[in-house]
Scaffold this active site. Structure first.
Site, PDB file in Angstrom:
ATOM      1  N   SER A  84       0.808  -0.957   0.442  1.00  0.00           N
ATOM      2  CA  SER A  84       0.133  -0.099  -0.107  1.00  0.00           C
ATOM      3  C   SER A  84       1.063   1.852   0.597  1.00  0.00           C
ATOM      4  CB  SER A  84      -0.748   0.461   1.220  1.00  0.00           C
ATOM      5  OG  SER A  84      -1.316   1.212   1.336  1.00  0.00           O
ATOM      6  N   ASP A 310      -6.671   2.510  -2.945  1.00  0.00           N
ATOM      7  CA  ASP A 310      -7.378   1.808  -2.170  1.00  0.00           C
ATOM      8  C   ASP A 310      -8.048   3.413  -0.884  1.00  0.00           C
ATOM      9  OD1 ASP A 310      -5.155   1.271  -0.650  1.00  0.00           O
ATOM     10  OD2 ASP A 310      -6.062  -0.339   0.383  1.00  0.00           O
ATOM     11  N   ALA A 403     -10.315   8.556   7.892  1.00  0.00           N
ATOM     12  CA  ALA A 403     -10.387  10.043   7.507  1.00  0.00           C
ATOM     13  C   ALA A 403      -8.703  10.218   6.595  1.00  0.00           C
ATOM     14  CB  ALA A 403      -9.113  11.064   9.312  1.00  0.00           C
TER      15      ALA A 403
HETATM   16 MG   LIG Z   1      -3.480   1.703   0.255  1.00  0.00          MG
END
Ligand SMILES: [Mg+2]
Ligand SMILES: CC(=O)N[C@H]1[C@@H](OP(=O)(O)O)O[C@H](CO)[C@@H](O)[C@@H]1O
Length: 571
Positions: A84, A310, A403
């Protein structure tokens, strides 16, 4: 004797697996030993670490568990290889359950046990798990086929890890499809499509093209009669989102054709070392500034994805050169405004219960805006998308965002049915029903999807005729500060009330309460991070100065209670 009693009286059978299978498992993992001293844990977002610290070993074991999970659920399971927003040298692996949601939490323990098993014990560990999970008094599921789909981001370590994964799947005879590069939400989409095909809940076609077409079709429907002002600049963090967004653009109409103009920034995937480097959603959110490479002009709409696409945050710089962040809280309120309005126009306000799900990190002003202005309920859950997702599923339309920009909107089966079966009585109602129906397809309901979230946010801005400044002015964020405190043992810090109150160490919460009461609109909490070896302190208050002072004082309390015990035994 009743059938039930006879089942209880039967001892659970013990199944011995074919020794050649156990040997195949052990020899497959031979090239991937655990480096000495390493301990692994399946955390908030799966396993994540520096890729060279034995992640290949971990990935192999995840392959074994995925095969067992697939047999147990009689469905296709997804495996995503990504770290990520983390640095380029990190990598990670996570499992995706049949409906495209995250791995059921109770299985995280199995994943952790297998990952920490030494190579020579791996076959036996697999056999033990098979007996625990797939064998009971009534059924033996170990001979079912296993089906796995694989995706990965653009990290340099990806191919080696996929090789380790395939070695595990080959060892246990699992079938797999390797999609190569995918965003995390694309992999979640594939898993759900495969498992719902030929059912009334068919999610779409399990190909990349299917994903782009579904999104583009929904976007065109929802855009009908609306027009997007100007363009949007999307910083892709030099990750997998870049090429995937470029691909999607081929299916989307431009603004001249009634669509959208997107300018792509930071889509260099040929130099893996620049991934998330001085760019991307995490950089923008934590540094509260635009990426240095951004050449945005005043009031230009910008957004940033993270490395696996994402997460997304929006931002702009105003005419005075002041930077403004429009984070996950803002995207959630924007979505809620639109859906509540459309539900009302469709005459469905009474039938569709719309709600918002946030974590304690949501700005207090956003919560107040949703409850008092939008008059929608807000539920607060612990940190981590899986908690938010489950809470959102309890509404007809559940909007959830962290958030930091990770979130999506869930439509219950009941809501989908009502929206799709209501017969409109006038053109206004038809337009609202069509918009709601297209939202169901435009939003990736399996998991937060930056690309789908952007398209949805753009549609809503167009519908409201809002500039980023208008969006910002819907409410004013309370100044806030997030601090990371390193302590001797973060495990000492235990919370309740959706992580807003410390129950341990004893006395710490009382001290925090006393501090908070000294500040206008003060709110603060401390909790152990689930992904880093630290305690996080969040504070907000009426002014920036007060928020920072409160955060500092609460951090001092955490440091005091988290200090290492005095080696001489004097506390
Ligand atoms: Mg991610
Ligand atoms: C304050 C914060 O941003 N926490 C993040 C972070 O969790 P921690 O448990 O706070 O380390 O990583 C999670 C996984 O990516 C993400 O879901 C979450 O929002």
């Amino acid at each position: 004797m009743s059938a039930a009693t006879s089942v209880f009286n039967q001892p659970k059978p013990v199944v011995s697996l074919d020794p050649t299978l156990l040997e195949a498992i052990n020899s497959g993992i031979r090239p991937y030993p655990i480096p000495s001293g390493r301990v692994y844990g399946y955390g908030t977002a799966g396993f994540r670490m520096k890729a060279n610290l034995g992640l290949d070993h971990v990935v192999y074991t995840v392959g074994l568990l995925a095969a067992i999970r697939s047999k147990k659920r009689n469905a296709t399971i997804g495996i995503m290889i990504t770290a990520s927003h983390n640095p380029a040298e990190d990598n990670g692996v996570k499992l995706v359950d049949p409906m495209g949601d995250m791995l059921e939490q109770s299985w995280e323990g199995y994943a952790t046990v297998l990952a920490n098993t030494a190579n020579e014990d791996m076959g036996k560990a697999y056999e033990t798990l098979v007996n625990e999970i797939l064998v009971d008094e009534i059924r033996q599921l170990q001979d079912r086929p296993a089906n796995i789909v694989i995706g990965r981001d653009t990290r340099a370590s990806g191919p080696t890890l996929v090789k380790a994964l395939k070695a595990a799947l080959d060892a246990v005879g699992a079938k797999y499809t390797d999609y190569g590069y995918l965003t995390t939400p694309q992999l979640h989409y594939m898993v759900r499509c495969i498992n719902t095909q030929n059912t009334p809940y068919a999610f779409g076609e399990a190909t990349e093209e299917g994903y782009y077409k579904k999104m583009a079709t929904a976007f065109k429907t929802i855009m009908h009669g609306r027009s997007i002002k100007g363009h949007v600049v999307i910083d892709c963090a030099n990750g997998v989102g870049g090429p995937k967004l470029q691909e999607l653009l081929k299916y989307l109409p431009t603004s001249k054709e009634g669509g959208i103009d997107i300018k792509v920034l930071n889509d260099d995937v040929l130099r893996p070392e620049v991934l998330n480097l001085d760019c991307g959603a995490d950089f923008v959110k934590t540094r509260q500034k635009a990426p240095p490479g951004s050449k945005a002009t005043p009031n230009e709409r910008c957004c940033s994805l993270d490395g696996d696409a994402d997460r997304v945050v929006y931002y702009f710089t105003d005419s005075n050169g002041v930077f403004h962040l429009l984070d996950g809280d803002r995207i959630a309120t924007l979505g809620a405004v639109f859906l509540a309005e459309m539900a009302e126009k469709a005459g469905l306000s009474d039938k569709l219960k719309i709600g918002l799900v946030q974590t304690a990190y949501a700005n207090g002003a956003s919560t107040e805006y949703v409850e008092k202005v939008l008059k929608l309920p807000v539920v607060v859950t612990p940190t981590g998308v899986k908690h938010l997702h489950h809470a959102a599923a309890r509404f007809d339309i559940g909007v959830y965002f962290e958030a930091n920009g990770h979130g999506t909107i869930l439509f219950s089966d009941n809501a989908t049915k009502i929206i799709r079966e209501t017969q409109p009585k006038n053109p206004g109602q038809k337009h609202a029903l069509d918009s709601l129906s297209a939202s169901i397809d435009l939003i990736n309901q399996t998991v937060g999807d930056a690309i789908s979230d952007i398209l949805f946010a753009e549609v809503v801005l167009a519908h409201k005729g809002w500039t980023p400044e208008n969006w910002l002015n819907t409410y004013i964020d309370l100044p806030n500060r997030l601090v990371r405190v390193e302590v001797h043992d973060r495990g000492l810090f235990k919370t309740e009330d959706a992580e807003r109150k410390l129950v341990s160490p004893k006395g710490a919460q009382e001290e925090i309460n006393r501090l908070v009461s000294n500040y206008t609109k003060g709110r603060s909490f401390a909790r152990a991070s689930g992904t880093e070896d630290a305690v996080r302190v969040y504070a907000e208050a009426y002014s920036k100065h007060e928020a920072e002072a409160l955060a500092k004082h609460v951090a001092d309390v955490v440091k005091k209670y988290g200090a290492a015990p005095d080696p001489r035994g004097q506390s």
